[in-house]
Design a protein around this motif. Structure first.
Motif, short mmCIF file in Angstrom:
data_model
loop_
_atom_site.label_atom_id
_atom_site.label_comp_id
_atom_site.label_asym_id
_atom_site.label_seq_id
_atom_site.Cartn_x
_atom_site.Cartn_y
_atom_site.Cartn_z
N ILE A 60 -9.18 -9.72 10.48
CA ILE A 60 -8.39 -8.66 11.13
C ILE A 60 -9.04 -7.32 10.79
N ALA A 61 -9.19 -6.45 11.78
CA ALA A 61 -9.82 -5.15 11.55
C ALA A 61 -8.78 -4.08 11.27
N PHE A 62 -7.66 -4.16 11.95
CA PHE A 62 -6.70 -3.06 11.88
C PHE A 62 -5.28 -3.55 12.12
N TYR A 63 -4.36 -3.07 11.33
CA TYR A 63 -2.96 -3.06 11.72
C TYR A 63 -2.34 -1.83 11.07
N SER A 64 -1.25 -1.35 11.58
CA SER A 64 -0.75 -0.06 11.12
C SER A 64 -0.19 -0.14 9.70
N ASN A 65 0.04 1.02 9.12
CA ASN A 65 0.56 1.09 7.75
C ASN A 65 2.05 0.73 7.66
N SER A 66 2.60 0.15 8.69
CA SER A 66 4.01 -0.26 8.65
C SER A 66 4.17 -1.66 8.04
N ILE A 67 3.05 -2.28 7.68
CA ILE A 67 3.12 -3.62 7.06
C ILE A 67 2.36 -3.59 5.73
N ARG A 68 2.47 -4.65 4.97
CA ARG A 68 1.73 -4.72 3.70
C ARG A 68 0.26 -4.96 3.97
N ILE A 69 -0.61 -4.20 3.29
CA ILE A 69 -2.06 -4.42 3.42
C ILE A 69 -2.58 -4.60 1.99
N PRO A 70 -2.60 -5.85 1.50
CA PRO A 70 -2.96 -6.08 0.09
C PRO A 70 -4.34 -5.53 -0.27
N LEU A 71 -5.24 -5.43 0.72
CA LEU A 71 -6.56 -4.86 0.43
C LEU A 71 -6.44 -3.44 -0.12
N GLN A 72 -5.42 -2.70 0.31
CA GLN A 72 -5.23 -1.33 -0.18
C GLN A 72 -4.92 -1.34 -1.68
N GLN A 73 -4.05 -2.30 -2.07
CA GLN A 73 -3.70 -2.40 -3.49
C GLN A 73 -4.92 -2.82 -4.31
N GLN A 74 -5.71 -3.76 -3.75
CA GLN A 74 -6.94 -4.18 -4.46
C GLN A 74 -7.88 -2.99 -4.65
N LEU A 75 -7.99 -2.19 -3.59
CA LEU A 75 -8.86 -1.02 -3.66
C LEU A 75 -8.35 -0.03 -4.70
N ALA A 76 -7.02 0.19 -4.70
CA ALA A 76 -6.42 1.12 -5.67
C ALA A 76 -6.73 0.66 -7.10
N GLU A 77 -6.60 -0.66 -7.34
CA GLU A 77 -6.82 -1.16 -8.69
C GLU A 77 -8.28 -1.00 -9.11
N LYS A 78 -9.15 -1.36 -8.21
CA LYS A 78 -10.59 -1.29 -8.52
C LYS A 78 -11.01 0.18 -8.75
N LEU A 79 -10.52 1.05 -7.89
CA LEU A 79 -10.84 2.48 -8.00
C LEU A 79 -10.29 3.06 -9.30
N GLY A 80 -9.06 2.65 -9.63
CA GLY A 80 -8.43 3.11 -10.88
C GLY A 80 -9.27 2.71 -12.08
N ASN A 81 -9.76 1.45 -12.08
CA ASN A 81 -10.55 0.97 -13.22
C ASN A 81 -11.88 1.69 -13.32
N ILE A 82 -12.61 1.76 -12.20
CA ILE A 82 -13.96 2.34 -12.27
C ILE A 82 -13.90 3.83 -12.61
N SER A 83 -12.89 4.51 -12.09
CA SER A 83 -12.81 5.96 -12.32
C SER A 83 -12.07 6.31 -13.60
N CYS A 84 -11.52 5.27 -14.28
CA CYS A 84 -10.69 5.48 -15.47
C CYS A 84 -9.48 6.36 -15.16
N LYS A 85 -8.93 6.22 -13.95
CA LYS A 85 -7.72 6.96 -13.59
C LYS A 85 -6.66 5.92 -13.17
N GLU A 86 -6.43 4.96 -14.06
CA GLU A 86 -5.59 3.81 -13.72
C GLU A 86 -4.17 4.21 -13.32
N THR A 87 -3.68 5.31 -13.87
CA THR A 87 -2.28 5.65 -13.63
C THR A 87 -2.09 6.47 -12.34
#
Ligand SMILES: Cc1ncc(COP(=O)(O)O)c(C=O)c1O
Length: 381
Positions: A60-87
């Motif tokens: 799937i390429a796109f669906y609106s932000n009205s549904i859950r997009i777990p990839l966003q959470q995965q990205l947030a976690e990975k970004l938090g870890n690499i940037s050391c801004k977990e919170t």
């Protein structure tokens, strides 16, 4: 229909790219030390990035932000870890200007104030508030003119102090690039960023770190603002985040709370963009690209410093600038047309290097040799 002619362009058609190289439609190979304006972080068409996008495209390429997009959470976690801004909390959008627009707006929602402090030679983007905080009158349309933005000299602690004293609780936010890009590779001093942090804390203002160009590992730290040892309240990012796939975002410190509908986007954080952004972080981590940026950046700066004709070599990691004296004004042009090397520039006389963080030593060596050769030819003229 014609294209709306807003840029002067080089008469080159790039049709293929790999790593730090691009090829034109005549098969000519170029070394890319410009990174398509600091966008190429992990190298053109990196195989992991291509595969992850292709695999996502099949699902799937796109669906609106009205549904859950777990990839966003995965990205947030990975970004938090690499940037050391977990919170911190991630909000995704599509471009650097949009990231800054959202950051400035969120700051204003948060403290219900209007005034923004920005700095001389700043570039924050083309949308309405971002461009109002950009120090170039040519980009600001009459409709964008506002008294809410106060420009102060870059790295001037006394001027900042005085401004906060004068406007006190009217100041909503301070926005600053850790290393000015368009302005010509000007590094914000660590003590200046500390001062911004202290004054924002004292007066309840929001410290916004524009990391659109200097972020994502380019400086040798994930955010160049990190060199100062203090945190910003909001970091904005784009360019290197997708390695060419349009994706951008802001990360927001935990004390700034989200409210439904204050921010929003149709395309931001779509499945495909998240897949591209995850691929970038995976490669940055696996291939230790931030360490590479430190190493190759140091090599380049040391070599450039040893060339007496070049002035004021500066920057951090793989965000490097130097001044070209008037008698060498054709250097950039000759590097492109004779040596087949793309570099960036900043007006009036700065060459800017913004290559992929995966730039190899041999490519850096090729560049240095080319610079020396072209300088000696220009001097002999
Ligand atoms: C520091 C900085 N902020 C914001 C922007 C705007 O980003 P975009 O062109 O993705 O809107 C740029 C673009 O060059 C930039 O260098």
């Amino acid at each position: 229909m014609n294209l709306f002619d807003v840029y002067p362009i080089n008469d080159i058609t790039i049709v293929k790219a790999k790593g730090s190289y691009v090829w034109d439609d005549k098969g000519e190979q170029y070394l890319d030390l410009y990174g398509g304006h600091a966008v190429i972080s992990i190298g053109h068409t990196h195989p992991h990035w291509v595969k992850r996008i292709e695999q996502q495209l099949e699902k799937i390429a796109f669906y609106s932000n009205s549904i859950r997009i777990p990839l966003q959470q995965q990205l947030a976690e990975k970004l938090g870890n690499i940037s050391c801004k977990e919170t911190y909390q991630l909000f995704l959008c599509n471009s650097g200007a949009e990231a800054n627009e959202n950051a400035l707006k969120l700051a204003s929602f948060h403290n219900e104030r209007k005034k923004i402090i920005a700095f001389s030679k700043a570039f924050h983007g083309r949308t309405s508030l971002a461009v109002s905080a950009t120090d170039n009158k040519n980009y600001i349309a009459p409709v964008n003119e506002t008294e809410n933005v106060i420009f102060l000299p870059f790295n001037d602690e006394d001027a900042l102090d005085a401004c906060f004293k004068k406007h006190s609780k009217e100041i909503s936010s301070v926005i600053i690039e850790g290393i000015q890009g368009v302005g010509g590779i000007n590094v914000a001093e660590d003590s200046f960023l500390k001062k911004i942090r202290a004054l924002c804390d004292e007066y309840g203002a929001v410290y916004i770190a524009d990391s659109v160009q200097c972020g994502y590992g380019r400086s040798g730290k994930f955010f160049s603002h990190d060199f100062s040892g203090v945190n910003a309240d909001i970091y904005t990012m784009a360019k290197g985040m997708g390695n060419g796939f349009p994706v951008a975002g802001i990360i927001v410190a935990p004390h700034i709370k989200p409210k439904h509908f204050q921010l929003g986007t149709t395309f931001g954080g779509n499945h495909l963009a998240c897949a591209a952004a995850l691929a970038v972080l995976e490669v940055i981590e696996d291939e230790k690209l931030i360490g590479n940026a430190v190493m190759i950046g140091k090599y380049l700066r040391d070599e450039l410093l040893s060339i007496p004709e070049l002035q004021n070599v500066r920057g951090r990691g793989l965000m490097i600038g130097f001044d070209v004296p008037d008698e060498l004004k054709d250097l950039k042009k000759n590097l492109l047309w004779k040596q087949k090397i793309f570099t960036g520039e900043a007006k009036p006389n700065v060459i800017r290097l913004l290559p992929s963080l995966a730039l190899k030593k041999k490519d850096a060596e090729q560049f240095i040799e080319a610079v020396k050769e072209e300088i000696s030819l220009l001097i002999d003229k």
